[in-house]
Design an enzyme around this catalytic site. Structure first.
Site, mmCIF file in Angstrom:
data_model
loop_
_atom_site.group_PDB
_atom_site.id
_atom_site.type_symbol
_atom_site.label_atom_id
_atom_site.label_comp_id
_atom_site.label_asym_id
_atom_site.label_seq_id
_atom_site.Cartn_x
_atom_site.Cartn_y
_atom_site.Cartn_z
ATOM 1 N N LYS A 135 -3.608 11.737 9.628
ATOM 2 C CA LYS A 135 -2.361 12.109 10.320
ATOM 3 C C LYS A 135 -1.603 13.039 9.370
ATOM 4 O O LYS A 135 -0.991 12.598 8.403
ATOM 5 C CB LYS A 135 -1.559 10.841 10.616
ATOM 6 C CG LYS A 135 -0.680 10.909 11.854
ATOM 7 C CD LYS A 135 0.501 11.830 11.745
ATOM 8 C CE LYS A 135 1.586 11.318 10.841
ATOM 9 N NZ LYS A 135 2.553 12.384 10.491
ATOM 10 N N GLY A 139 3.545 10.089 0.403
ATOM 11 C CA GLY A 139 4.814 10.471 1.021
ATOM 12 C C GLY A 139 5.951 9.823 0.263
ATOM 13 O O GLY A 139 5.805 9.466 -0.913
ATOM 14 N N SER A 140 7.061 9.633 0.942
ATOM 15 C CA SER A 140 8.253 9.139 0.257
ATOM 16 C C SER A 140 8.168 7.625 0.020
ATOM 17 O O SER A 140 7.440 6.915 0.728
ATOM 18 C CB SER A 140 9.489 9.460 1.100
ATOM 19 O OG SER A 140 9.405 8.772 2.319
ATOM 20 N N THR A 141 8.953 7.160 -0.920
ATOM 21 C CA THR A 141 8.932 5.737 -1.260
ATOM 22 C C THR A 141 9.385 4.852 -0.086
ATOM 23 O O THR A 141 8.725 3.842 0.203
ATOM 24 C CB THR A 141 9.758 5.495 -2.531
ATOM 25 O OG1 THR A 141 9.101 6.188 -3.598
ATOM 26 C CG2 THR A 141 9.856 4.023 -2.884
ATOM 27 N N GLY A 195 6.534 4.618 2.333
ATOM 28 C CA GLY A 195 5.441 3.901 1.691
ATOM 29 C C GLY A 195 5.694 2.402 1.671
ATOM 30 O O GLY A 195 4.777 1.596 1.892
ATOM 31 N N GLU A 200 0.837 6.743 -2.654
ATOM 32 C CA GLU A 200 1.255 7.750 -3.644
ATOM 33 C C GLU A 200 2.645 8.199 -3.223
ATOM 34 O O GLU A 200 2.796 8.861 -2.192
ATOM 35 C CB GLU A 200 0.294 8.945 -3.634
ATOM 36 C CG GLU A 200 -1.116 8.623 -4.070
ATOM 37 C CD GLU A 200 -1.223 8.276 -5.538
ATOM 38 O OE1 GLU A 200 -0.255 8.518 -6.285
ATOM 39 O OE2 GLU A 200 -2.261 7.745 -5.937
ATOM 40 N N CYS A 238 5.664 16.238 -6.275
ATOM 41 C CA CYS A 238 6.034 14.850 -6.561
ATOM 42 C C CYS A 238 6.236 14.616 -8.057
ATOM 43 O O CYS A 238 7.065 13.813 -8.456
ATOM 44 C CB CYS A 238 4.994 13.902 -5.994
ATOM 45 S SG CYS A 238 3.323 14.364 -6.440
ATOM 46 N N GLU A 285 15.252 11.240 -5.770
ATOM 47 C CA GLU A 285 14.341 12.389 -5.701
ATOM 48 C C GLU A 285 14.946 13.464 -4.802
ATOM 49 O O GLU A 285 15.173 13.224 -3.615
ATOM 50 C CB GLU A 285 12.994 11.932 -5.132
ATOM 51 C CG GLU A 285 11.965 13.024 -5.111
ATOM 52 C CD GLU A 285 10.642 12.573 -4.512
ATOM 53 O OE1 GLU A 285 10.655 11.909 -3.462
ATOM 54 O OE2 GLU A 285 9.605 12.908 -5.102
HETATM 55 P P1 NAD Z 1 7.603 11.153 4.386
HETATM 56 O O1 NAD Z 1 7.475 9.787 3.815
HETATM 57 O O2 NAD Z 1 8.788 11.480 5.186
HETATM 58 O O3 NAD Z 1 6.350 11.442 5.341
HETATM 59 C C1 NAD Z 1 5.021 11.371 4.882
HETATM 60 C C2 NAD Z 1 4.113 11.175 6.061
HETATM 61 O O4 NAD Z 1 4.366 9.894 6.644
HETATM 62 C C3 NAD Z 1 4.282 12.180 7.168
HETATM 63 O O5 NAD Z 1 3.011 12.504 7.691
HETATM 64 C C4 NAD Z 1 5.121 11.426 8.193
HETATM 65 O O6 NAD Z 1 4.967 11.906 9.515
HETATM 66 C C5 NAD Z 1 4.563 10.035 8.048
HETATM 67 N N1 NAD Z 1 5.456 8.946 8.463
HETATM 68 C C6 NAD Z 1 6.802 8.955 8.616
HETATM 69 N N2 NAD Z 1 7.239 7.729 8.966
HETATM 70 C C7 NAD Z 1 6.151 6.928 9.027
HETATM 71 C C8 NAD Z 1 5.959 5.552 9.327
HETATM 72 N N3 NAD Z 1 6.977 4.733 9.624
HETATM 73 N N4 NAD Z 1 4.712 5.047 9.270
HETATM 74 C C9 NAD Z 1 3.668 5.835 8.946
HETATM 75 N N5 NAD Z 1 3.784 7.150 8.671
HETATM 76 C C10 NAD Z 1 5.014 7.695 8.710
HETATM 77 O O7 NAD Z 1 7.402 12.170 3.176
HETATM 78 P P2 NAD Z 1 7.478 13.773 3.217
HETATM 79 O O8 NAD Z 1 8.893 14.180 3.330
HETATM 80 O O9 NAD Z 1 6.500 14.293 4.213
HETATM 81 O O10 NAD Z 1 6.903 14.150 1.767
HETATM 82 C C11 NAD Z 1 7.673 14.192 0.630
HETATM 83 C C12 NAD Z 1 7.457 12.933 -0.186
HETATM 84 O O11 NAD Z 1 6.088 12.803 -0.551
HETATM 85 C C13 NAD Z 1 8.222 12.958 -1.504
HETATM 86 O O12 NAD Z 1 8.844 11.720 -1.719
HETATM 87 C C14 NAD Z 1 7.124 13.188 -2.539
HETATM 88 O O13 NAD Z 1 7.409 12.731 -3.826
HETATM 89 C C15 NAD Z 1 5.982 12.453 -1.927
HETATM 90 N N6 NAD Z 1 4.709 12.905 -2.512
HETATM 91 C C16 NAD Z 1 4.056 12.079 -3.389
HETATM 92 C C17 NAD Z 1 2.858 12.494 -3.999
HETATM 93 C C18 NAD Z 1 2.107 11.607 -4.952
HETATM 94 O O14 NAD Z 1 0.938 11.878 -5.218
HETATM 95 N N7 NAD Z 1 2.718 10.564 -5.495
HETATM 96 C C19 NAD Z 1 2.349 13.755 -3.693
HETATM 97 C C20 NAD Z 1 3.053 14.573 -2.806
HETATM 98 C C21 NAD Z 1 4.229 14.135 -2.211
#
Ligand code: NAD
Length: 500
Positions: free
Chosen positions: A199, A251-253, A256, A273, A307, A404
């Site tokens: 996804k 994605g975001s904490t 996650g 992650e 990140c 962040e």
């Molecule tokens: P986000 O958490 O908003 O979204 C990430 C993904 O999760 C998207 O595909 C989104 O559609 C999906 N999503 C949203 N709500 C969900 C839910 N309830 N259940 C399942 N999936 C859901 O993050 P973002 O804004 O897309 O990305 C930025 C974040 O990603 C930052 O916090 C960044 O630090 C982190 N990031 C971490 C790493 C790492 O390796 N640690 C790498 C890149 C980005």
């Protein structure tokens, strides 16, 4: 798409986008979503709509998971000779390179990133990583054990472990490195013999769809890799689906955390992650010129939407003016513009929503008493461009230091004492990366073990290697991507105990 905004050469590279509306990729073919809803994909430099993809729902996810399950159980994939899985993955890495122009142009169009960054990371690093993981398909192993199992005289046991694919993987990824992070999930999962439902982020789904086509061209059987587009609804449905054995999320904490809870409820395996707020520590014996370049790259690469970005800069007071003003001068000299222009050094942030979020942090920091050494405003009249920004006079309790921002915003703080800076560096809920800048080997070795971060760099920041595990301490995650750790995380260990 408005062709006026892209040169003919750029358009030609993105043949995939001659079609504007795209479906999900399920069981080897593109399909319309049952939801009937669409999400626009917007070029953040021009803020024009360039494509649209489905806003999928639980029904679409169910179809994709069903296809992945059938492919796992019925198709040749998990029973295929490892050497054949390796060959297909290797072929995919070649196709990614051969289509590098097209894929990098798509990345720039949907996320605004510089062509050079897309080429280097989303295409170059990805191809290298798929090759690296192709090799693991033939190298997974268990071990033979020495048992002490009691039994009647003369009894003998043969015990060993073997690694088996964990099953159907649900991969949910963000928008900052759409192709690269998708492949951080897909390549080790496929090497281990799993099948995948990916996804992508609603902002950046295009390269994932194209990747699925390329994977089919490489010889991946139908259903082994499926792509379901959409936002949180589709993501949550995938993570909660009983047919998904492992969730691999970046994605975001906050997202996650909610995924982790849902996974534990049904004991699905998971890797998370998450976000970061990584400190960069410049000791008094550091090379100041190297520190300036490292800090500049560390926070402004991909507009700070990395990140592991070095968003907290701690400089010993003896070098503080030199290093921080050096970074500010670099920032002031940066050319801001479209990622397609060869001279551009800083592109737009990914979306209008994210632009407002980052600007909110800058304005909030000013209200809390921070001073803008440089930047702090929008960089162009149109598009999601933010000036590279250096904030000083910040304190450890300010939101801009603790949370962040994920934008081109650096907070800089002086320190006098190494113990104090280690404490400040660790005073964060995050623990993704950290760096120490010094010419003293002994200082480096003493500080590295004390920094609570998944990756600690010395005289470098944010570098990746296919063979080096990457992930977070504390609220930056759970488990590791990249390296052998990643492929192992897509397997279950089976112990076999045989009375012989
Ligand atoms: P986000 O958490 O908003 O979204 C990430 C993904 O999760 C998207 O595909 C989104 O559609 C999906 N999503 C949203 N709500 C969900 C839910 N309830 N259940 C399942 N999936 C859901 O993050 P973002 O804004 O897309 O990305 C930025 C974040 O990603 C930052 O916090 C960044 O630090 C982190 N990031 C971490 C790493 C790492 O390796 N640690 C790498 C890149 C980005």
């Amino acid at each position: 798409m408005n062709p006026k905004d892209l040169s003919q050469q750029e358009m030609a590279r993105i043949g995939f986008l001659s079609k504007r509306s795209h479906g999900n990729f399920i069981d080897g073919v593109f399909r319309e979503s049952g939801s009937g809803k669409r999400i626009d994909v917007v070029d953040p430099a021009s803020e024009m709509i360039v494509a649209d993809t489905p806003d999928s729902d639980g029904g679409d996810v169910d179809l994709a998971v069903g296809a992945a399950r059938r492919a796992l159980e019925d198709s040749a994939w998990s029973r295929m000779r490892p050497a054949d899985r390796e060959r297909i993955l290797y072929r995919l890495s070649v196709l990614i390179e051969e289509h590098g122009d097209e894929l990098s142009a798509m990345e720039t169009l949907q996320s605004g990133k510089l062509q050079g960054v897309a080429r280097m990371i989303d295409v170059g690093f990805s191809a290298e990583f798929v090759r690296y993981m192709a090799g693991w398909a033939t190298k997974l192993e268990g071990s033979t054990l020495q048992p002490s199992i009691p039994g009647p005289p003369g009894s003998k046991f043969h015990t060993y472990t073997q690694r088996e694919p964990v099953g159907v993987v649900g991969a949910v990824v963000p928008w900052n490195f759409p192709l690269a992070i998708a492949l951080w999930k897909i390549a080790p999962a496929l090497a281990a013999g799993c099948t995948v439902v990916l996804k992508p982020s609603p902002e950046t789904p295009l390269t994932a769809l194209r990747l699925a086509e390329l994977a089919a061209e490489a010889g991946l059987p139908a259903g082994v890799l499926n792509v379901v587009c959409g936002g949180g609804t589709a993501g949550a449905a995938l993570c909660a689906h009983p047919g998904v054995d492992k969730i691999s999320f970046t994605g975001s904490t906050p997202t996650g955390r909610s995924i982790g809870h849902a996974a534990v409820d049904r004991m699905a395996r998971f890797t998370l992650e998450l976000g970061g707020k990584s400190p960069m520590i410049v000791l008094p014996d550091a090379d100041p010129a190297a520190a300036v370049m490292g800090a500049t790259m560390g926070i402004f690469l991909h507009q700070g939407q990395v990140c592991a970005a070095s968003s907290r800069l701690y400089v010993h007071r003896s070098l503080y003016e030199q290093v921080v003003h050096g970074v500010a001068r670099q920032a002031e000299g940066m050319r801001v513009g479209s990622g397609f222009d060869a001279g551009t050094q800083l592109g737009p942030v990914v979306s209008r929503r994210h632009f407002d979020r980052v600007m909110g942090y800058i304005d909030g920091a000013r209200r809390e008493g921070a001073t803008t050494l440089t930047g702090g405003g929008r960089a162009r009249d149109a598009g999601c461009f933010i000036q590279p920004t250096v904030l000083v006079d910040v304190t450890p309790d300010m939101r801009v230091v603790r949370e962040e921002v994920f934008g081109p915003v650096l907070t800089a703080m002086p320190f006098d004492d190494v113990e104090e800076v280690i404490r400040q560096a660790n005073d964060s809920p995050f623990g993704l990366a950290a760096s120490v800048w010094t010419t003293n080997l002994s200082s480096a070795h003493r500080i590295v073990p004390r920094l609570k971060a998944g990756t600690v760099y010395v005289n470098a920041h944010g570098l990746l290697d296919t063979n080096m595990p990457f992930g977070g301490y504390k609220q930056s995650g759970f488990g590791r991507d990249l390296g052998r750790a990643a492929v192992d995380s897509y397997t279950e260990t089976k112990s076999v105990c045989m009375s012989v």
